[in-house]
Design an enzyme around this catalytic site. Structure first.
Site, PDB file in Angstrom:
ATOM      1  CE  LYS A   1      -0.319   3.581   3.440  1.00 33.35           C
ATOM      2  NZ  LYS A   1      -1.089   4.066   4.588  1.00 33.35           N
TER       3      LYS A   1
ATOM      4  NE  ARG B   1     -11.812   3.344   4.625  1.00 36.87           N
ATOM      5  CZ  ARG B   1     -11.729   4.231   5.465  1.00 36.87           C
ATOM      6  NH1 ARG B   1     -12.642   5.019   5.836  1.00 36.87           N
ATOM      7  NH2 ARG B   1     -10.678   4.225   6.527  1.00 36.87           N
TER       8      ARG B   1
ATOM      9  CG  ASP C   1      -1.792   1.203   1.227  1.00 35.85           C
ATOM     10  OD1 ASP C   1      -2.119   1.781   0.196  1.00 35.85           O
ATOM     11  OD2 ASP C   1      -2.291   1.548   2.459  1.00 35.85           O
TER      12      ASP C   1
END
Length: 492
Positions: free
Chosen positions: A264, A338, A257
């Protein structure tokens, strides 16, 4: 690691030729003999206390055949105290070049849960990751023998369950620890297919075309920026005897990720290889089920992809259509877990499940709330919450129930879609769960946020294998008659 259990006394254990002897000493021990006298003398002198984790050690002690001797206090002798004692003893024995260990219980009774705690803690302390080392140093400790003054059928059952738990936990650790280039969605699919060779387990793997035909637009949107093709993995374990509807486990499988376009920070981004720990835990549970063959029905769903910032990647403000037909405004591409889970939850409807549990390293907010001690548990179903909490307490793989008041969903409202994928910073773990709850209306559902418990950072960086212990305990309890499930609000 090989585990055995035998009926032996403390006196017999001292006379046996072996590399190392670990004596677990409860406060209520009635043991007698030379070794017991030595321990009691140390207690009188204040050199050894009843507090769980207090240790005595000796090398080449006269009258003791074992080269290494460690005595660890375990207070009441419950599972929690046993864990502390084993952890302290392993720290003492860590540098010793031993391959086999005799563990002697010096009390009258040892519970089923204490045996599981003992062996799982020992396995955790001796675990080593070797898959990507050029000169791997294999695990030193290869064989463990547990000695009890009386061995019952219950003890042997506990030993079998502990062995399966260790195998499952270590498979979960293996896949979560692997660097992302050694644990791509295709690699996870291969691991699942290997599990499908066990009796009672079937495996089906879907690729991008099949996922597109299913209408999983939310899952597909996350995968758009990745060169590695997505995989949707379906595992099913069913014993011949059971006619029950399945429990469905949904594991977040983001194999790396970056955050996507909402990139990030670079610091510690390497730890985002652990973002598929939910998927790894599902693989671990099926490994354990393969060896235990319980009379239950379990389905595992793993939506696996990378989250990358390619030119085709989704952008903040994009709107996508989920498999349920609900549209989602993507305000933050780093809230991608999600987005893959919601389509998997919709897919779970076809199994008409008795319960669905999703497992995900979902939010940093859960780390702030609960740290590394307990996983976050979110559900509106009181019976499911009780069963999972109890399984966590029994297994030592703890969770904590969090609120799901409807007011938390206010921040997910969108002018441009049915729902936004993020709300504000406040209560971030709760609003993430509220997003998922929209896609779980047709079955009893629980969400486990394992962002704080799935791995350790720093000098001991590595996967923990959680929550395999919690999930396995919950599933094994399903072999017993269950009360009828009803849904309730848990407003607080």
């Amino acid at each position: 690691m090989k585990f055995e259990i035998r009926q032996t006394s403390l006196d017999q254990a001292t006379r046996a030729q072996q590399e190392a002897l670990l004596v677990l000493w409860p406060k209520a021990s009635h043991a007698t003999g030379m070794l017991a006298d030595w321990i009691q003398k140390a207690q009188r002198q204040g050199d050894f206390k009843d507090t769980a984790g207090s240790v005595l050690q000796s090398y080449g002690m006269a009258g003791i055949k074992a080269r290494h001797l460690v005595v660890a206090a375990c207070d009441k002798g419950d599972a929690k105290d046993i864990r502390k004692a084993v952890r302290a003893a392993c720290a003492v024995l860590k540098s010793a070049p031993i391959q086999s260990l005799h563990i002697q219980w010096a009390g009258d009774e040892l519970s089923e849960q204490a045996i599981k705690a003992l062996l799982s803690e020992l396995a955790d302390a001796s675990y080593v990751f070797t898959s990507t080392l050029s000169k791997p140093q294999p695990r030193k400790l290869q064989q463990v023998m547990l000695g009890l003054t009386l061995v019952t059928a219950t003890h042997r059952t506990a030993l079998g369950q502990a062995q399966a738990l260790v195998r499952g936990t270590e498979l979960a650790k293996e896949w979560a620890n692997r660097p992302s280039n050694h644990a791509t969605p295709r690699h996870l699919a291969q691991a699942a297919k290997a599990l499908g060779k066990h009796p009672g387990i079937q495996c089906k793997v879907l690729g991008p075309r099949e996922v597109e035909r299913l209408g999983m637009g939310s899952f597909l949107s996350v995968a758009r920026g990745a060169a590695e093709p997505l995989r949707f993995i379906v595992l099913e374990y069913k014993s011949r005897q059971t006619k029950e509807a399945p429990v469905v486990l949904v594991g977040k499988g983001i194999t790396f990720d970056t955050g996507g376009i909402s990139m990030k920070p670079a610091a510690e981004m390497d730890e985002m290889k652990f973002d598929m720990s939910g998927a790894a835990s599902v693989l671990g549970v099926f490994e354990a089920l393969a060896h235990l063959q319980p009379d239950i029905h379990v389905v595992g769903l793993i939506p696996a992809t990378e989250n990358m910032p390619d030119g085709q990647a989704i952008k903040p403000g994009d709107v996508v259509t989920s498999m349920s037909g609900q549209t989602i405004e993507i305000l933050n591409t780093d809230a991608e877990g999600r987005l893959v889970l919601c389509d998997a939850l919709t897919y779970a409807e076809r199994f008409k499940p008795r319960a669905v549990i999703d497992i995900a390293t979902l939010t940093g907010a859960c780390v702030i709330a609960l740290g590394a001690v307990r996983s976050g548990l979110f559900t509106a179903n009181d019976e499911l919450a009780t069963a999972l909490s109890r399984a966590g307490d029994i297994s030592g793989d703890l969770c904590w129930r969090m609120p799901l008041d409807e007011e938390y969903a206010e921040g997910l409202k969108s002018r441009f879609a049915d729902v936004a994928n993020v709300a504000g910073r406040a209560a971030g773990s709760v609003t993430a769960a509220k997003f998922l709850e929209r896609f779980a209306a047709k079955f009893p559902w629980a969400h486990l946020d394992i962002a704080g418990t799935a791995w350790r950072s720093g000098a001991v960086k590595g996967a923990t294998g959680r929550p395999v212990g919690l999930l396995l305990e919950y599933l094994l309890n399903l072999e017993q008659p269950q009360p009828k499930v009803r849904r309730k609000s848990n407003k607080t």
